[in-house]
Write a protein that holds these residues in place. Structure first.
Motif, PDB file in Angstrom:
ATOM      1  N   GLY A 166       0.903  -1.131   0.416  1.00 45.88           N
ATOM      2  CA  GLY A 166      -0.276   0.446  -0.119  1.00 45.88           C
ATOM      3  C   GLY A 166       0.830   0.844  -0.119  1.00 45.88           C
ATOM      4  N   CYS A 167       0.195   2.307   0.732  1.00 46.52           N
ATOM      5  CA  CYS A 167       1.328   4.012   0.709  1.00 46.52           C
ATOM      6  C   CYS A 167       1.991   3.312   1.558  1.00 46.52           C
ATOM      7  CB  CYS A 167      -0.112   4.562   1.028  1.00 46.52           C
ATOM      8  SG  CYS A 167      -0.788   4.848  -0.229  1.00 46.52           S
ATOM      9  N   VAL A 168       3.952   3.556   1.188  1.00 49.54           N
ATOM     10  CA  VAL A 168       4.790   3.297   1.954  1.00 49.54           C
ATOM     11  C   VAL A 168       5.197   4.396   1.964  1.00 49.54           C
ATOM     12  CG1 VAL A 168       6.782   2.786   1.955  1.00 49.54           C
ATOM     13  CG2 VAL A 168       5.841   1.945   0.191  1.00 49.54           C
ATOM     14  N   ARG A 169       5.414   5.077   3.552  1.00 53.10           N
ATOM     15  CA  ARG A 169       5.599   6.391   4.418  1.00 53.10           C
ATOM     16  C   ARG A 169       6.258   6.938   3.957  1.00 53.10           C
ATOM     17  NH1 ARG A 169       6.301   3.522   8.855  1.00 53.10           N
ATOM     18  NH2 ARG A 169       7.914   4.404   9.317  1.00 53.10           N
ATOM     19  N   PRO A 170       6.218   7.764   3.534  1.00 48.98           N
ATOM     20  CA  PRO A 170       7.391   9.136   2.822  1.00 48.98           C
ATOM     21  C   PRO A 170       8.907   8.744   3.752  1.00 48.98           C
ATOM     22  CG  PRO A 170       6.372  10.397   3.074  1.00 48.98           C
ATOM     23  CD  PRO A 170       5.864   8.839   3.318  1.00 48.98           C
ATOM     24  N   ASP A 171       9.318   9.353   4.978  1.00 51.07           N
ATOM     25  CA  ASP A 171      10.522   8.023   6.166  1.00 51.07           C
ATOM     26  C   ASP A 171      10.626   7.185   5.739  1.00 51.07           C
ATOM     27  OD1 ASP A 171       7.799   7.516   6.801  1.00 51.07           O
ATOM     28  OD2 ASP A 171       8.788   8.505   9.549  1.00 51.07           O
ATOM     29  N   GLU A 172      10.381   6.522   5.389  1.00 53.43           N
ATOM     30  CA  GLU A 172      10.966   4.805   5.315  1.00 53.43           C
ATOM     31  C   GLU A 172      11.641   4.958   4.055  1.00 53.43           C
ATOM     32  OE1 GLU A 172       8.871   0.352   5.768  1.00 53.43           O
ATOM     33  OE2 GLU A 172       7.842   2.031   5.796  1.00 53.43           O
ATOM     34  N   PHE A 173      10.446   4.610   2.392  1.00 51.08           N
ATOM     35  CA  PHE A 173      11.442   4.810   1.229  1.00 51.08           C
ATOM     36  C   PHE A 173      12.671   6.099   0.866  1.00 51.08           C
ATOM     37  CE2 PHE A 173       7.728   7.070  -0.350  1.00 51.08           C
ATOM     38  CZ  PHE A 173       7.952   7.859  -0.845  1.00 51.08           C
ATOM     39  N   ILE A 174      12.243   7.167   1.784  1.00 53.35           N
ATOM     40  CA  ILE A 174      13.502   8.546   1.389  1.00 53.35           C
ATOM     41  C   ILE A 174      14.469   7.141   2.389  1.00 53.35           C
ATOM     42  CG2 ILE A 174      13.874  10.454   1.555  1.00 53.35           C
ATOM     43  CD1 ILE A 174      12.000  10.919   1.587  1.00 53.35           C
ATOM     44  N   ALA A 175      14.386   7.082   3.596  1.00 52.27           N
ATOM     45  CA  ALA A 175      15.539   6.771   4.219  1.00 52.27           C
ATOM     46  C   ALA A 175      16.263   5.593   3.162  1.00 52.27           C
ATOM     47  CB  ALA A 175      15.003   6.241   5.419  1.00 52.27           C
ATOM     48  N   VAL A 176      15.599   4.642   2.795  1.00 54.30           N
ATOM     49  CA  VAL A 176      16.035   3.293   1.762  1.00 54.30           C
ATOM     50  C   VAL A 176      17.213   4.045   1.160  1.00 54.30           C
ATOM     51  CG1 VAL A 176      15.316   0.946   0.492  1.00 54.30           C
ATOM     52  CG2 VAL A 176      14.452   1.769   2.830  1.00 54.30           C
ATOM     53  N   ALA A 177      16.109   4.865   0.369  1.00 51.14           N
ATOM     54  CA  ALA A 177      16.709   5.545  -0.637  1.00 51.14           C
ATOM     55  C   ALA A 177      18.188   5.927  -0.867  1.00 51.14           C
ATOM     56  CB  ALA A 177      16.086   6.339  -1.535  1.00 51.14           C
ATOM     57  N   GLU A 178      18.478   6.400   0.597  1.00 49.76           N
ATOM     58  CA  GLU A 178      19.554   7.356   1.240  1.00 49.76           C
ATOM     59  C   GLU A 178      20.253   6.936   1.292  1.00 49.76           C
ATOM     60  OE1 GLU A 178      18.090   9.384   4.232  1.00 49.76           O
ATOM     61  OE2 GLU A 178      18.256  11.265   2.760  1.00 49.76           O
ATOM     62  N   THR A 179      19.938   5.049   1.937  1.00 45.05           N
ATOM     63  CA  THR A 179      21.228   4.325   2.801  1.00 45.05           C
ATOM     64  C   THR A 179      21.502   2.849   1.400  1.00 45.05           C
ATOM     65  OG1 THR A 179      19.743   2.969   3.677  1.00 45.05           O
ATOM     66  CG2 THR A 179      20.150   4.829   5.150  1.00 45.05           C
ATOM     67  N   THR A 180      20.807   3.345   0.390  1.00 47.51           N
ATOM     68  CA  THR A 180      20.951   1.856  -0.484  1.00 47.51           C
ATOM     69  C   THR A 180      21.512   3.086  -2.230  1.00 47.51           C
ATOM     70  OG1 THR A 180      18.855   2.345  -1.630  1.00 47.51           O
ATOM     71  CG2 THR A 180      19.677   0.631   0.371  1.00 47.51           C
ATOM     72  N   GLY A 181      21.923   3.820  -2.186  1.00 47.56           N
ATOM     73  CA  GLY A 181      22.483   5.243  -3.394  1.00 47.56           C
ATOM     74  C   GLY A 181      21.321   4.736  -4.302  1.00 47.56           C
ATOM     75  N   LEU A 182      19.664   4.984  -4.237  1.00 47.23           N
ATOM     76  CA  LEU A 182      18.967   4.992  -4.935  1.00 47.23           C
ATOM     77  C   LEU A 182      18.304   6.457  -4.807  1.00 47.23           C
ATOM     78  CD1 LEU A 182      16.771   1.765  -4.344  1.00 47.23           C
ATOM     79  CD2 LEU A 182      17.316   2.866  -6.485  1.00 47.23           C
ATOM     80  N   ILE A 183      18.838   7.904  -3.996  1.00 44.75           N
ATOM     81  CA  ILE A 183      17.898   8.521  -3.457  1.00 44.75           C
ATOM     82  C   ILE A 183      18.926   9.539  -4.414  1.00 44.75           C
ATOM     83  CG2 ILE A 183      20.251   9.832  -2.390  1.00 44.75           C
ATOM     84  CD1 ILE A 183      17.059  10.482  -1.457  1.00 44.75           C
ATOM     85  N   GLY A 184      19.858   9.627  -4.954  1.00 49.80           N
ATOM     86  CA  GLY A 184      19.612  10.453  -6.381  1.00 49.80           C
ATOM     87  C   GLY A 184      18.566  10.459  -7.808  1.00 49.80           C
ATOM     88  N   GLU A 185      18.456   8.832  -8.055  1.00 50.91           N
ATOM     89  CA  GLU A 185      17.221   8.532  -8.937  1.00 50.91           C
ATOM     90  C   GLU A 185      16.070   8.570  -8.140  1.00 50.91           C
ATOM     91  OE1 GLU A 185      15.996   4.881 -11.509  1.00 50.91           O
ATOM     92  OE2 GLU A 185      17.233   4.489 -10.324  1.00 50.91           O
ATOM     93  N   LEU A 186      15.996   8.544  -6.957  1.00 48.80           N
ATOM     94  CA  LEU A 186      14.057   9.463  -6.293  1.00 48.80           C
ATOM     95  C   LEU A 186      14.188  10.551  -6.809  1.00 48.80           C
ATOM     96  CD1 LEU A 186      11.829   8.528  -4.773  1.00 48.80           C
ATOM     97  CD2 LEU A 186      13.563   8.876  -2.822  1.00 48.80           C
ATOM     98  N   GLY A 187      15.084  11.655  -6.370  1.00 45.11           N
ATOM     99  CA  GLY A 187      15.921  12.770  -6.279  1.00 45.11           C
ATOM    100  C   GLY A 187      14.567  13.617  -7.302  1.00 45.11           C
ATOM    101  N   ALA A 188      15.517  13.241  -7.840  1.00 48.72           N
ATOM    102  CA  ALA A 188      15.528  13.543 -10.291  1.00 48.72           C
ATOM    103  C   ALA A 188      13.758  12.733  -9.760  1.00 48.72           C
ATOM    104  CB  ALA A 188      16.131  12.666 -11.217  1.00 48.72           C
ATOM    105  N   ALA A 189      12.847  11.763 -10.182  1.00 47.37           N
ATOM    106  CA  ALA A 189      11.696  11.322 -10.303  1.00 47.37           C
ATOM    107  C   ALA A 189      10.874  12.598  -9.696  1.00 47.37           C
ATOM    108  CB  ALA A 189      11.795   9.664  -9.713  1.00 47.37           C
ATOM    109  N   VAL A 190      11.594  12.889  -8.888  1.00 51.54           N
ATOM    110  CA  VAL A 190      10.480  13.836  -8.038  1.00 51.54           C
ATOM    111  C   VAL A 190      10.463  14.938  -8.651  1.00 51.54           C
ATOM    112  CG1 VAL A 190       9.899  14.623  -5.516  1.00 51.54           C
ATOM    113  CG2 VAL A 190      10.023  11.794  -6.310  1.00 51.54           C
ATOM    114  N   LEU A 191      11.280  15.626  -8.785  1.00 49.47           N
ATOM    115  CA  LEU A 191      11.710  16.951  -9.787  1.00 49.47           C
ATOM    116  C   LEU A 191      11.370  16.939 -11.054  1.00 49.47           C
ATOM    117  CD1 LEU A 191      12.630  19.601  -8.946  1.00 49.47           C
ATOM    118  CD2 LEU A 191      15.008  18.470  -9.689  1.00 49.47           C
ATOM    119  N   ALA A 192      11.267  16.054 -11.534  1.00 56.07           N
ATOM    120  CA  ALA A 192      10.739  16.330 -12.793  1.00 56.07           C
ATOM    121  C   ALA A 192       9.539  15.867 -12.797  1.00 56.07           C
ATOM    122  CB  ALA A 192      11.385  14.711 -13.638  1.00 56.07           C
TER     123      ALA A 192
END
Length: 567
Positions: free
Chosen positions: A355-381
């Motif tokens: 279902g809806c994943v909490r932002p603090d949860e998946f953003i933390a995962v993105a930061e610790t696994t190297g996906l934060i750049g891809e996530l940030g670009a997708a959200v910004l676009a």
């Protein structure tokens, strides 16, 4: 320790067997007793090989003492002086054990007992003159001193001189052994603990004060950790903990309780549980990325990088590829009128199973696994595309605020990539506001500030998010590269219940105007807060009173407030 003691017991037992097989005994009873002693030594060696690693350190005083007793009983049973002297040489193995296992004080006690036992065992042997005894004692003494010096020099190479803990080299050695054991299914976890704002202590009070803090903190950590834990000073102000037999979740709970109980300093911590087939270096790397995320999220907290995070990261990577992570928007308005002057873009992800994943949860995962750049670009676009549609309703002056991670800010070329993406979307760079936290700027230091200066030079603006959370200070406002200050929800919630908090807000508004900044009050939830913000002259606000975050289509379907400017 178990393996070393076992090897020496085996050597002593083998020496006794050699005497039994090669010598003629005048009394068969002596032969039988010596055989029993040899058998005891050999069986003890097997037990030490098998279970010695599980014995507590104190038990090895008994192991060493028992070895001395076995030799002392064996020497008088030997049929000749030559065989007695041969068995006496086994005392040197006990002396080596003593220097391996114990400190100087405990070792001295064992050595005194050993030399006393040797004198008693040889006292009635013919041919053993004082010179022979002295020669044997000197040989044993030299072996003892040399081995003791070498052992302590080797130990110093693995220990930190300031705290007495293992150093990084010593921790890595323990880590390799623990990972080898974990390959057989045993749980294992690692944690990295970092002192918050340690540089402030050194700069403000001197390095001697910093050293005293580290010594005090190491004592508190040792006291709070279980006996099986391995604690090391991993870097300047960073400690590493290895916890065999515990999962990542269990270690997170332990370290969080430990962190809360510290009195010498505030700390942040990152925890990782060992994954099947993972190397020790990978385990520590994941603990380090979890620590980094803890520091970026405000310090004074713990973060876990675990198997669930790895699975979530895999799903997040797929969601990003499929365009399933979207930007939702919460309006930024003028208090009392409700006029929409901007929107904050917020990342939202609906997982097909979770279902809806909490932002603090998946953003933390993105930061610790190297996906934060891809996530940030997708959200910004996606945010830029949505803002273009919203601007048709709310006017060309609409602002778009987007949160940026510290990992993004310090990555090389981020400013250029972000600016190119914004321009390609058709959204004006001059109406982009990049949101960062003040603690993030402190954690990321120079590279993050340089990136913000490049963004501002291109026309983008900067907002300091979560201002008023306890870390913020008025004295730093003139040094921050910021155009907006976003008041934390907790600060806004108290402005109608605390006259002093309202006074602080009024002073902050005056100071911000003098510095050319605008204040955005977050978390406005009732009419009383809205009215007070308007009366104090707060220019901007956002919160559930005005609107909850929603997809762009839902916002476009809502009727515009009366004060909204037409497009």
């Amino acid at each position: 320790m178990g393996l070393t003691a076992g090897a020496f017991y085996a050597a002593g037992g083998a020496a006794a067997l050699a005497v039994i097989l090669s010598a003629t005994f005048h009394d068969p009873g002596d032969r039988h007793v010596l055989l029993a002693l040899a058998t005891t030594a050999l069986l003890s060696s097997l037990a030490l090989f098998r279970w010695g690693g599980h014995l507590p350190r104190g038990a090895f005083h008994v192991v060493v003492g028992a070895g001395t007793v076995l030799i002392t009983f064996a020497v008088p049973l030997c049929p000749t002086t030559a065989t007695a002297l041969a068995i006496t040489t086994v005392y040197s193995l006990v002396a080596i054990d003593v220097m391996f296992f114990f400190g100087w004080a405990s070792a001295l006690v064992h050595l005194v007992a050993l030399f006393g036992a040797a004198v008693w065992a040889l006292h009635d042997r013919s041919g053993v003159t004082a010179g022979v005894a002295i020669a044997l004692a000197l040989v044993c003494l030299v072996i003892t001193v040399v081995v003791g010096a070498l052992v302590r020099r080797a130990s110093d190479a693995h220990h930190d001189s300031l705290t007495g803990l293992r150093n990084r080299r010593g921790f890595d050695a323990a880590l390799d052994a623990a990972v080898a054991a974990a390959r057989h299914g045993a749980p294992l976890a690692a944690a990295l603990i970092d002192v918050d704002h340690f540089k402030t202590v050194n700069d403000g009070h001197g390095h001697a004060a910093g050293d005293r803090l580290l010594q005090q903190l190491s004592g508190e950590l040792l006291e709070g950790l279980p006996q099986e834990a391995v604690l090391a000073r991993y870097g300047g102000d960073e400690f590493a903990v290895l916890l065999p037999g515990r999962t990542g979740a269990q270690t997170l709970e332990l370290v969080e309780d430990l962190r809360r109980g510290l009195t010498s300093a505030g700390c942040s911590a990152g925890v990782a549980g060992h994954l099947p087939g993972e190397s020790g270096a990978d385990l520590v790397r994941r603990a380090d990325t979890a620590l980094y995320a803890a520091k970026l999220s405000g310090r004074g907290r713990c973060r876990l990088d675990d198997l669930d995070s790895a699975e979530l990261a895999h799903d997040l990577a797929q969601a990003l590829s499929a365009g399933q992570v979207r930007a939702w928007f919460q309006p930024v308005v003028r208090p009392t009128t409700g006029e929409v002057v901007g929107v904050e873009a917020l990342a939202r992800w609906r997982h097909p199973e979770r279902g809806c994943v909490r932002p603090d949860e998946f953003i933390a995962v993105a930061e610790t696994t190297g996906l934060i750049g891809e996530l940030g670009a997708a959200v910004l676009a996606d945010a830029c595309r949505g803002a273009v549609e919203l601007a048709r309703v709310h006017g060309d002056g609409l602002l778009l605020t987007v949160n940026v991670s510290g990992r993004e800010l310090v990555s090389e070329g981020y400013a250029e990539r972000a600016l190119a993406l914004v321009r390609a979307s058709g959204w004006p760079v001059e109406r982009l506001v990049v949101e960062v936290t003040e603690s993030l700027l402190d954690a990321s230091s120079g590279p993050a500030l340089e990136t913000l200066h490049r963004l501002r030079a291109a026309g983008a603006r900067v907002a300091i998010d979560d201002f008023g959370t306890g870390y913020s200070a008025f004295s730093r406002l003139d040094t921050l590269p910021a155009d907006y200050l976003k008041l934390d929800h907790g600060f806004t919630a108290q402005i109608t219940t605390s006259d002093r908090r309202a006074g602080v807000l009024q002073a902050l508004l005056s100071l911000s105007r003098a510095l050319g900044m605008q204040v955005i009050a977050e978390g406005v939830e009732d009419e009383e807060q809205d009215a007070l913000l308007g009366a104090l002259g707060c220019p901007l606000a956002q919160g559930y009173l005005y609107a909850r975050p929603a997809p762009v289509a839902e916002l476009l379907a809502r009727p515009a407030p009366a004060g909204t400017r037409a497009g």
